[in-house]
Design a protein around this motif. Structure first.
Motif, mmCIF file in Angstrom:
data_model
loop_
_atom_site.group_PDB
_atom_site.id
_atom_site.type_symbol
_atom_site.label_atom_id
_atom_site.label_comp_id
_atom_site.label_asym_id
_atom_site.label_seq_id
_atom_site.Cartn_x
_atom_site.Cartn_y
_atom_site.Cartn_z
ATOM 1 N N GLU A 6 0.830 -1.199 0.000
ATOM 2 C CA GLU A 6 0.000 0.000 0.000
ATOM 3 C C GLU A 6 0.865 1.250 0.000
ATOM 4 N N SER A 7 0.307 2.315 -0.534
ATOM 5 C CA SER A 7 0.965 3.617 -0.495
ATOM 6 C C SER A 7 -0.100 4.707 -0.568
ATOM 7 N N GLY A 8 0.302 5.922 -0.220
ATOM 8 C CA GLY A 8 -0.582 7.060 -0.380
ATOM 9 C C GLY A 8 -1.116 7.672 0.896
ATOM 10 N N GLY A 9 -0.827 7.069 2.030
ATOM 11 C CA GLY A 9 -1.305 7.635 3.284
ATOM 12 C C GLY A 9 -0.511 8.873 3.671
ATOM 13 N N GLY A 10 -0.828 9.415 4.824
ATOM 14 C CA GLY A 10 -0.119 10.592 5.307
ATOM 15 C C GLY A 10 -0.968 11.381 6.279
ATOM 16 N N LEU A 11 -0.585 12.629 6.486
ATOM 17 C CA LEU A 11 -1.317 13.538 7.373
ATOM 18 C C LEU A 11 -2.040 14.561 6.507
ATOM 19 N N VAL A 12 -3.369 14.603 6.636
ATOM 20 C CA VAL A 12 -4.172 15.518 5.825
ATOM 21 C C VAL A 12 -5.194 16.210 6.714
ATOM 22 N N GLN A 13 -5.787 17.275 6.179
ATOM 23 C CA GLN A 13 -6.816 17.993 6.923
ATOM 24 C C GLN A 13 -8.195 17.458 6.582
ATOM 25 N N ALA A 14 -9.095 17.585 7.515
ATOM 26 C CA ALA A 14 -10.477 17.183 7.278
ATOM 27 C C ALA A 14 -11.049 17.934 6.084
ATOM 28 N N LEU A 86 -12.750 13.748 3.728
ATOM 29 C CA LEU A 86 -12.211 12.989 4.851
ATOM 30 C C LEU A 86 -12.599 13.618 6.181
ATOM 31 N N LYS A 87 -12.761 12.746 7.173
ATOM 32 C CA LYS A 87 -13.130 13.151 8.525
ATOM 33 C C LYS A 87 -12.063 12.642 9.497
ATOM 34 N N PRO A 88 -11.955 13.260 10.663
ATOM 35 C CA PRO A 88 -11.004 12.734 11.666
ATOM 36 C C PRO A 88 -11.260 11.260 12.001
ATOM 37 N N ASP A 89 -12.515 10.831 11.942
ATOM 38 C CA ASP A 89 -12.854 9.427 12.227
ATOM 39 C C ASP A 89 -12.302 8.469 11.175
ATOM 40 N N ASP A 90 -11.829 8.988 10.050
ATOM 41 C CA ASP A 90 -11.220 8.133 9.037
ATOM 42 C C ASP A 90 -9.761 7.829 9.361
ATOM 43 N N THR A 91 -9.237 8.423 10.414
ATOM 44 C CA THR A 91 -7.861 8.155 10.828
ATOM 45 C C THR A 91 -7.700 6.679 11.175
ATOM 46 N N ALA A 92 -6.753 6.033 10.508
ATOM 47 C CA ALA A 92 -6.562 4.594 10.697
ATOM 48 C C ALA A 92 -5.364 4.144 9.868
ATOM 49 N N VAL A 93 -4.950 2.915 10.120
ATOM 50 C CA VAL A 93 -4.049 2.227 9.193
ATOM 51 C C VAL A 93 -4.934 1.507 8.188
ATOM 52 N N TYR A 94 -4.667 1.742 6.923
ATOM 53 C CA TYR A 94 -5.465 1.156 5.846
ATOM 54 C C TYR A 94 -4.696 -0.008 5.216
ATOM 55 N N TYR A 95 -5.410 -1.134 5.073
ATOM 56 C CA TYR A 95 -4.818 -2.354 4.536
ATOM 57 C C TYR A 95 -5.578 -2.783 3.285
ATOM 58 N N CYS A 96 -4.855 -3.238 2.272
ATOM 59 C CA CYS A 96 -5.534 -3.945 1.197
ATOM 60 C C CYS A 96 -5.373 -5.438 1.433
ATOM 61 N N ALA A 97 -6.293 -6.190 0.872
ATOM 62 C CA ALA A 97 -6.331 -7.622 1.141
ATOM 63 C C ALA A 97 -6.933 -8.352 -0.037
ATOM 64 N N THR A 98 -6.586 -9.639 -0.155
ATOM 65 C CA THR A 98 -7.175 -10.501 -1.156
ATOM 66 C C THR A 98 -7.206 -11.925 -0.651
ATOM 67 N N GLY A 111 0.039 -2.211 5.339
ATOM 68 C CA GLY A 111 -0.752 -1.083 5.821
ATOM 69 C C GLY A 111 -0.104 0.260 5.546
ATOM 70 N N THR A 112 -0.937 1.272 5.408
ATOM 71 C CA THR A 112 -0.466 2.638 5.260
ATOM 72 C C THR A 112 -1.269 3.532 6.203
ATOM 73 N N GLN A 113 -0.583 4.375 6.943
ATOM 74 C CA GLN A 113 -1.226 5.210 7.953
ATOM 75 C C GLN A 113 -1.841 6.443 7.309
ATOM 76 N N LEU A 114 -3.090 6.685 7.629
ATOM 77 C CA LEU A 114 -3.756 7.930 7.252
ATOM 78 C C LEU A 114 -4.201 8.630 8.519
ATOM 79 N N THR A 115 -3.797 9.868 8.679
ATOM 80 C CA THR A 115 -4.204 10.675 9.819
ATOM 81 C C THR A 115 -4.921 11.904 9.295
ATOM 82 N N VAL A 116 -6.151 12.099 9.756
ATOM 83 C CA VAL A 116 -6.961 13.233 9.326
ATOM 84 C C VAL A 116 -7.111 14.182 10.509
ATOM 85 N N SER A 117 -6.585 15.376 10.364
ATOM 86 C CA SER A 117 -6.659 16.366 11.440
ATOM 87 C C SER A 117 -7.884 17.248 11.263
#
Length: 118
Positions: A6-14, A86-98, A111-117
């Motif tokens: 996975e890629s593309g996570g980070g710290l973003v604003q709501a 995006l909302k602060p409640d979307d803050t999580a580690v995101y995983y793809c799966a198969t 996993g990739t961490q997404l933090t929504v401030s």
């Protein structure tokens, strides 16, 4: 062996948008349904979105319906998760799966961490 990266996570604003990517290898990608899950701090991992092998059948958790879109490019062995409003409640580690079976899977990415401030 099967690898999901996975890629593309980070710290973003709501209110903003982010697109996550998951690059697969070691499998015939076009034959596999794919899904995204997430795990918020202190909580269990939960389902976010599903896409079948061809991309013409998708399903979403109620909490993201209308904001998130899952898609795939079989020629590039990649599945995406476009996340809007995006909302602060979307803050999580995101995983793809198969290799999916209900809410479990045979193969997971790291996993990739997404933090929504707010």
């Amino acid at each position: 062996q099967v690898q999901l990266v996975e890629s593309g996570g980070g710290l973003v604003q709501a209110g903003t948008s982010v697109r996550l990517s998951c690059q697969a290898s070691g499998l015939t990608f076009s034959s596999y349904a794919m899904a995204w899950f997430r795990q918020a701090p202190g909580k269990d991992r939960t389902f976010v979105a599903f896409i079948n092998w061809s991309g013409d059948n998708t399903n979403y958790a109620d909490s993201v319906k209308g904001r998130f879109t899952i898609s795939r490019k079989n020629a590039e062995n990649t599945v995406y998760l476009q996340m809007n409003r995006l909302k602060p409640d979307d803050t999580a580690v995101y995983y793809c799966a198969t290799g999916l079976s209900g809410t479990s899977a045979d193969y997971w990415g790291q996993g990739t961490q997404l933090t929504v401030s707010s």
